[in-house]
Design a protein around this motif. Structure first.
Motif, PDB file in Angstrom:
ATOM      1  N   CYS A  29      57.023  48.892  -7.469  1.00 35.63           N
ATOM      2  CA  CYS A  29      57.049  49.925  -8.517  1.00 35.63           C
ATOM      3  C   CYS A  29      57.809  49.377  -9.723  1.00 35.63           C
ATOM      4  N   GLU A  30      57.147  49.397 -10.872  1.00 34.10           N
ATOM      5  CA  GLU A  30      57.800  48.917 -12.095  1.00 34.10           C
ATOM      6  C   GLU A  30      58.979  49.795 -12.477  1.00 34.10           C
ATOM      7  N   ARG A  31      59.861  49.250 -13.303  1.00 33.37           N
ATOM      8  CA  ARG A  31      60.894  50.083 -13.927  1.00 33.37           C
ATOM      9  C   ARG A  31      60.244  50.909 -15.035  1.00 33.37           C
ATOM     10  N   LEU A  32      60.846  52.064 -15.292  1.00 37.52           N
ATOM     11  CA  LEU A  32      60.388  52.914 -16.388  1.00 37.52           C
ATOM     12  C   LEU A  32      60.451  52.128 -17.701  1.00 37.52           C
ATOM     13  N   HIS A  33      59.353  52.158 -18.453  1.00 35.62           N
ATOM     14  CA  HIS A  33      59.324  51.463 -19.744  1.00 35.62           C
ATOM     15  C   HIS A  33      58.282  52.116 -20.636  1.00 35.62           C
ATOM     16  N   GLY A  34      58.233  51.677 -21.883  1.00 36.94           N
ATOM     17  CA  GLY A  34      57.296  52.299 -22.818  1.00 36.94           C
ATOM     18  C   GLY A  34      56.398  51.295 -23.498  1.00 36.94           C
ATOM     19  N   THR A 119      47.587  53.126 -15.254  1.00 34.63           N
ATOM     20  CA  THR A 119      47.220  51.832 -15.838  1.00 34.63           C
ATOM     21  C   THR A 119      46.453  52.058 -17.145  1.00 34.63           C
ATOM     22  N   ALA A 120      46.353  51.001 -17.929  1.00 27.80           N
ATOM     23  CA  ALA A 120      45.591  51.087 -19.188  1.00 27.80           C
ATOM     24  C   ALA A 120      44.136  51.465 -18.894  1.00 27.80           C
ATOM     25  N   GLU A 121      43.587  50.956 -17.782  1.00 23.43           N
ATOM     26  CA  GLU A 121      42.195  51.263 -17.431  1.00 23.43           C
ATOM     27  C   GLU A 121      42.004  52.754 -17.182  1.00 23.43           C
ATOM     28  N   LEU A 122      42.945  53.350 -16.417  1.00 22.16           N
ATOM     29  CA  LEU A 122      42.778  54.767 -16.078  1.00 22.16           C
ATOM     30  C   LEU A 122      43.158  55.677 -17.241  1.00 22.16           C
ATOM     31  N   GLU A 152      47.762  48.109 -24.365  1.00 21.31           N
ATOM     32  CA  GLU A 152      49.153  48.513 -24.144  1.00 21.31           C
ATOM     33  C   GLU A 152      50.142  47.503 -24.705  1.00 21.31           C
ATOM     34  N   ASN A 153      49.655  46.332 -25.070  1.00 18.00           N
ATOM     35  CA  ASN A 153      50.634  45.359 -25.540  1.00 18.00           C
ATOM     36  C   ASN A 153      49.948  44.240 -26.333  1.00 18.00           C
ATOM     37  N   HIS A 154      49.509  44.559 -27.537  1.00 21.80           N
ATOM     38  CA  HIS A 154      48.970  43.552 -28.464  1.00 21.80           C
ATOM     39  C   HIS A 154      47.962  42.614 -27.812  1.00 21.80           C
TER      40      HIS A 154
HETATM   41  N1  LIG Z   1      44.967  45.348 -15.587  1.00 20.83           N
HETATM   42  C1  LIG Z   1      46.220  45.818 -15.833  1.00 20.83           C
HETATM   43  N2  LIG Z   1      47.265  45.023 -15.606  1.00 20.83           N
HETATM   44  C2  LIG Z   1      48.531  45.485 -15.873  1.00 20.83           C
HETATM   45  C3  LIG Z   1      48.709  46.772 -16.375  1.00 20.83           C
HETATM   46  C4  LIG Z   1      47.574  47.595 -16.611  1.00 20.83           C
HETATM   47  O1  LIG Z   1      47.675  48.753 -17.062  1.00 20.83           O
HETATM   48  N3  LIG Z   1      46.361  47.079 -16.313  1.00 20.83           N
HETATM   49  N4  LIG Z   1      49.975  47.193 -16.671  1.00 20.83           N
HETATM   50  C5  LIG Z   1      51.044  46.450 -16.482  1.00 20.83           C
HETATM   51  C6  LIG Z   1      52.404  46.979 -16.825  1.00 20.83           C
HETATM   52  O2  LIG Z   1      52.359  48.295 -17.360  1.00 20.83           O
HETATM   53  C7  LIG Z   1      53.305  46.125 -17.700  1.00 20.83           C
HETATM   54  O3  LIG Z   1      54.263  46.895 -18.409  1.00 20.83           O
HETATM   55  C8  LIG Z   1      52.633  45.330 -18.746  1.00 20.83           C
HETATM   56  O4  LIG Z   1      53.142  44.067 -18.660  1.00 20.83           O
HETATM   57  P1  LIG Z   1      54.043  43.330 -19.728  1.00 20.83           P
HETATM   58  O5  LIG Z   1      53.131  42.610 -20.637  1.00 20.83           O
HETATM   59  O6  LIG Z   1      55.053  42.560 -18.993  1.00 20.83           O
HETATM   60  O7  LIG Z   1      54.700  44.527 -20.533  1.00 20.83           O
HETATM   61  P2  LIG Z   1      55.783  44.523 -21.628  1.00 20.83           P
HETATM   62  O8  LIG Z   1      55.457  45.666 -22.536  1.00 20.83           O
HETATM   63  O9  LIG Z   1      57.128  44.550 -21.016  1.00 20.83           O
HETATM   64  O10 LIG Z   1      55.566  43.197 -22.452  1.00 20.83           O
HETATM   65  P3  LIG Z   1      56.423  41.859 -22.646  1.00 20.83           P
HETATM   66  O11 LIG Z   1      55.432  40.906 -23.261  1.00 20.83           O
HETATM   67  O12 LIG Z   1      56.867  41.427 -21.293  1.00 20.83           O
HETATM   68  O13 LIG Z   1      57.528  42.221 -23.559  1.00 20.83           O
HETATM   69  C9  LIG Z   1      50.941  45.107 -15.873  1.00 20.83           C
HETATM   70  N5  LIG Z   1      49.600  44.691 -15.637  1.00 20.83           N
END
Ligand SMILES: Nc1nc2c(c(=O)[nH]1)N=C([C@H](O)[C@H](O)COP(=O)(O)OP(=O)(O)OP(=O)(O)O)CN2
Length: 165
Positions: A29-34, A119-122, A152-154
């Motif tokens: 389980c991941e830590r809470l984050h945004g 997840t981003a997919e759901l 979710e992350n660039h």
């Molecule tokens: N297929 C998927 N893979 C992952 C998902 C997802 O939704 N679909 N989500 C995660 C996690 O939510 C995780 O937070 C994302 O990973 P990460 O890039 O480490 O996130 P950060 O925002 O912390 O980015 P940094 O680049 O590490 O700062 C994982 N996989």
């Protein structure tokens, strides 16, 4: 030769900032984050009397209403096998059952989604279902094909395609 049409909405203001945590590999389980999530949508179909697949404005406004619901919220799954989410009239109590970790959030800060994992997919699937429903109510016809991409992350993007049977 045949032709097909679709529109794409990929605007900078289709964003939402939200918190979550997911599980992976069974019981990690991941830590809470945004994340500052960004959403893009494609819709396909025949052209109407305006030569539109769908009015950009209608699609844009409905998508914006959906991302507004997600913005500044704690996103929680309603059907995770290991994350128990129990709302009452004031709070949401969340427990990760394998190790007993617990969180308590104000009810108004949370959005409990009909997904097993946020997840981003759901999230893309939920946004797509909401958009399809809202556009059908607004326009009086059903979209046959749409795709939602949640970044979710660039550049880490979950995509869901919804097709009518
Ligand atoms: N297929 C998927 N893979 C992952 C998902 C997802 O939704 N679909 N989500 C995660 C996690 O939510 C995780 O937070 C994302 O990973 P990460 O890039 O480490 O996130 P950060 O925002 O912390 O980015 P940094 O680049 O590490 O700062 C994982 N996989």
């Amino acid at each position: 030769m045949s032709e097909t049409y679709r529109i794409r909405l990929d605007k900078e203001h289709h964003v939402f900032a939200a918190a979550h945590f997911i599980t992976f590999a069974g019981d990690i389980c991941e830590r809470l984050h945004g994340h500052n999530y960004r959403v893009a949508v494609e819709i396909a179909g025949p052209l109407d009397e305006n030569s539109y697949v769908i009015d950009f404005i209608a699609a844009r406004d409905e998508l914006h209403a959906i991302t507004d619901q997600l913005d500044h919220r704690m996103l929680l799954p309603d059907s995770h096998p290991l994350i128990k989410v129990v709302p009452d009239e004031k709070e949401v109590r969340v427990t990760f059952t394998p190790d007993g970790r617990r969180w308590i959030f104000p009810l108004g800060d949370c959005l409990i989604l009909p997904v097993p994992n946020t997840t981003a997919e759901l999230l893309a699937r939920w946004i797509g279902e909401q958009l399809r429903t809202r556009l059908a109510a607004r326009l009086g016809w059903q979209i046959d094909w749409l795709q939602v991409a949640v970044d979710e992350n660039h550049g880490q993007i979950g995509i869901c395609e919804l097709t009518s049977k």
